[in-house]
Design a protein around this motif. Structure first.
Motif, short mmCIF file in Angstrom:
data_model
loop_
_atom_site.label_atom_id
_atom_site.label_comp_id
_atom_site.label_asym_id
_atom_site.label_seq_id
_atom_site.Cartn_x
_atom_site.Cartn_y
_atom_site.Cartn_z
N PRO A 194 -0.26 65.57 52.98
CA PRO A 194 0.54 66.79 52.79
C PRO A 194 0.77 67.08 51.31
CG PRO A 194 1.54 65.35 54.43
CD PRO A 194 0.47 64.55 53.75
N MET A 195 0.94 68.35 50.99
CA MET A 195 1.15 68.75 49.61
C MET A 195 2.48 68.22 49.06
SD MET A 195 -1.52 70.25 48.60
CE MET A 195 -0.88 70.83 47.04
N ASP A 196 3.48 68.07 49.95
CA ASP A 196 4.79 67.61 49.50
C ASP A 196 4.96 66.09 49.66
OD1 ASP A 196 4.78 67.57 52.25
OD2 ASP A 196 6.85 68.30 52.47
N SER A 197 3.85 65.37 49.64
CA SER A 197 3.90 63.91 49.80
C SER A 197 4.72 63.26 48.69
CB SER A 197 2.49 63.32 49.78
OG SER A 197 1.78 63.75 50.91
N LYS A 198 5.45 62.23 49.08
CA LYS A 198 6.22 61.44 48.13
C LYS A 198 5.79 59.99 48.33
CE LYS A 198 10.90 60.82 46.35
NZ LYS A 198 12.34 61.14 46.58
N LEU A 199 4.79 59.58 47.58
CA LEU A 199 4.14 58.29 47.80
C LEU A 199 4.82 57.17 47.02
CD1 LEU A 199 0.46 59.58 47.49
CD2 LEU A 199 1.82 59.32 49.57
N PHE A 200 4.91 56.02 47.68
CA PHE A 200 5.50 54.83 47.06
C PHE A 200 4.44 53.74 46.96
CE2 PHE A 200 9.15 57.08 48.71
CZ PHE A 200 10.07 56.96 47.69
N ILE A 201 4.38 53.13 45.78
CA ILE A 201 3.38 52.09 45.54
C ILE A 201 4.06 50.83 45.00
CG2 ILE A 201 1.54 53.76 45.09
CD1 ILE A 201 1.91 53.22 42.09
N ILE A 202 3.36 49.71 45.15
CA ILE A 202 3.81 48.44 44.58
C ILE A 202 2.78 47.99 43.56
CG2 ILE A 202 4.31 46.02 45.03
CD1 ILE A 202 5.22 46.79 47.82
N CYS A 203 3.22 47.77 42.34
CA CYS A 203 2.30 47.35 41.28
C CYS A 203 3.08 46.95 40.04
CB CYS A 203 1.31 48.46 40.94
SG CYS A 203 2.10 49.94 40.26
N GLU A 204 2.36 46.50 39.02
CA GLU A 204 2.98 46.18 37.74
C GLU A 204 3.27 47.48 36.99
OE1 GLU A 204 0.21 43.70 35.77
OE2 GLU A 204 0.55 41.95 37.05
#
Length: 346
Positions: free
Chosen positions: A322-332
């Motif tokens: 979706p255009m309004d995506s709010k993505l969460f990631i795990i990284c340094e």
């Protein structure tokens, strides 16, 4: 001499702005006057200005010296009145710094910056939040609103204090809430029951939302509440996000009891003290499906775990992002910066 002393007493009693104006006018007139008295020695008003300043500040290089009696008498006048005038000005400047510092510590100054975080309520939790925000970004600007007569911390260029009624709209104007990134409302601390605490929080949040309606601005609002069944009372205020006080701790204790060591894992993800943390990234134009995002982020060293509240990304890889995506990631942190830089370049 008595005339000069009386004049100095009147100068000391004058307002700061008046004193500064008198000083500038006195220096300008003196520069032209000494040039008029001794045109041979002081060939231009600028040279007169140079001599007046070195005389009034007691520097006295001796490169320019009055030759006539009238010029020397005027020099004596400068020694007495001019030096005293400069002393008064310097004293007023030092006094102004002291007053400014006092007003800042008492939270009586208005904040003029933008893109800051406004924290309502000084509690142990809000202190921890400030530490985390500063760890995430040393350049972050934070404004704390509380009713204490003096700042409960040492104000700095990045940490500002506003003293005022936390339900008063004028207080939010002083905090420049209109241009804040987010406002965080903490539940009142002390020996009060949960219902009373949430009632006070509701009143504070209502005041904030009323201020936003008046200014036609919508600042992201996070609110801490004590009891989950009180969330319904906040619905009409359109709060962006709620945090249940104590619930996270209870859940964390339960999970740690069942899956030993899990509490350490969660704490590391939530804190910027450790190398690997939780980050939020926007949708890239090159990502069409969740799989595109998942694979691209994996190549960069980041793990895509959620879109808003959806943790089942792995089951929806073939679906359109979706255009309004709010993505969460795990990284340094460095990986996160590389991801954000690549999006800007793209």
């Amino acid at each position: 001499m008595l005339f000069i002393f009386d004049l100095m007493k009147n100068v000391v009693k004058a307002r700061k702005l008046t004193i500064f104006f008198i000083t500038i006018l006195f220096i300008a007139l003196s520069s032209f006057f000494i040039s008029y008295l001794e045109p041979g020695e002081f060939t231009s008003p600028f040279l007169g200005f140079w001599w007046v300043m070195t005389t009034m500040t007691t520097t006295g290089y001796g490169d320019l010296v009055p030759k006539t009696v009238s010029g020397k008498l005027f020099a004596v006048f400068l020694y007495i009145f001019g030096v005293g005038l400069i002393g008064v000005v310097i004293g007023k400047i030092v006094e102004s710094f002291g007053i400014y510092r006092k007003l800042k510590e008492e939270g009586k100054l208005s904040y003029k910056g933008k893109d800051h975080y406004v924290i309502v309520g000084w509690t142990e939790k809000s202190q921890n939040t400030i530490k985390e925000l500063q760890l995430s970004n040393p350049d972050v600007n934070i404004v704390v609103i509380d009713s204490s007569s003096k700042a409960p911390f040492t104000p700095s260029a990045r940490l500002f204090y506003i003293n005022g009624d936390v339900t008063d709209i004028d207080t939010y104007e002083k905090a420049n809430l209109t241009y804040a990134k987010a406002v965080l409302v903490y539940s009142p601390h002390g020996m009060i029951d949960e219902t009373t605490a949430d009632g006070m929080t509701l009143l504070i949040t209502s005041s904030i939302k009323s201020f936003m309606r008046q200014t036609n601005k919508n600042v992201y609002t996070l609110v801490e509440i004590k009891k989950e069944n009180h969330i319904a009372n906040f619905k009409h205020l359109e709060v962006d996000e709620f945090v249940l006080a104590g619930e996270a701790l209870s859940d964390l204790m339960a999970r740690s009891a069942m899956f030993k060591g899990s509490s350490t894992l969660f704490m590391k993800l939530l804190s910027r003290k450790y190398d690997v943390s939780l980050w939020n990234v926007p949708k890239s134009e090159s990502w069409v499906t969740y799989e595109d995002a998942f694979e691209d982020l994996k190549k960069k060293g980041a793990h895509l775990i959620a879109d808003k509240e959806n943790f089942n990304i792995i089951k929806h890889l073939d679906e359109t992002l979706p255009m309004d995506s709010k993505l969460f990631i795990i990284c340094e942190e460095q990986v996160y910066k590389n991801v954000m830089d690549s999006m800007k370049e793209g």
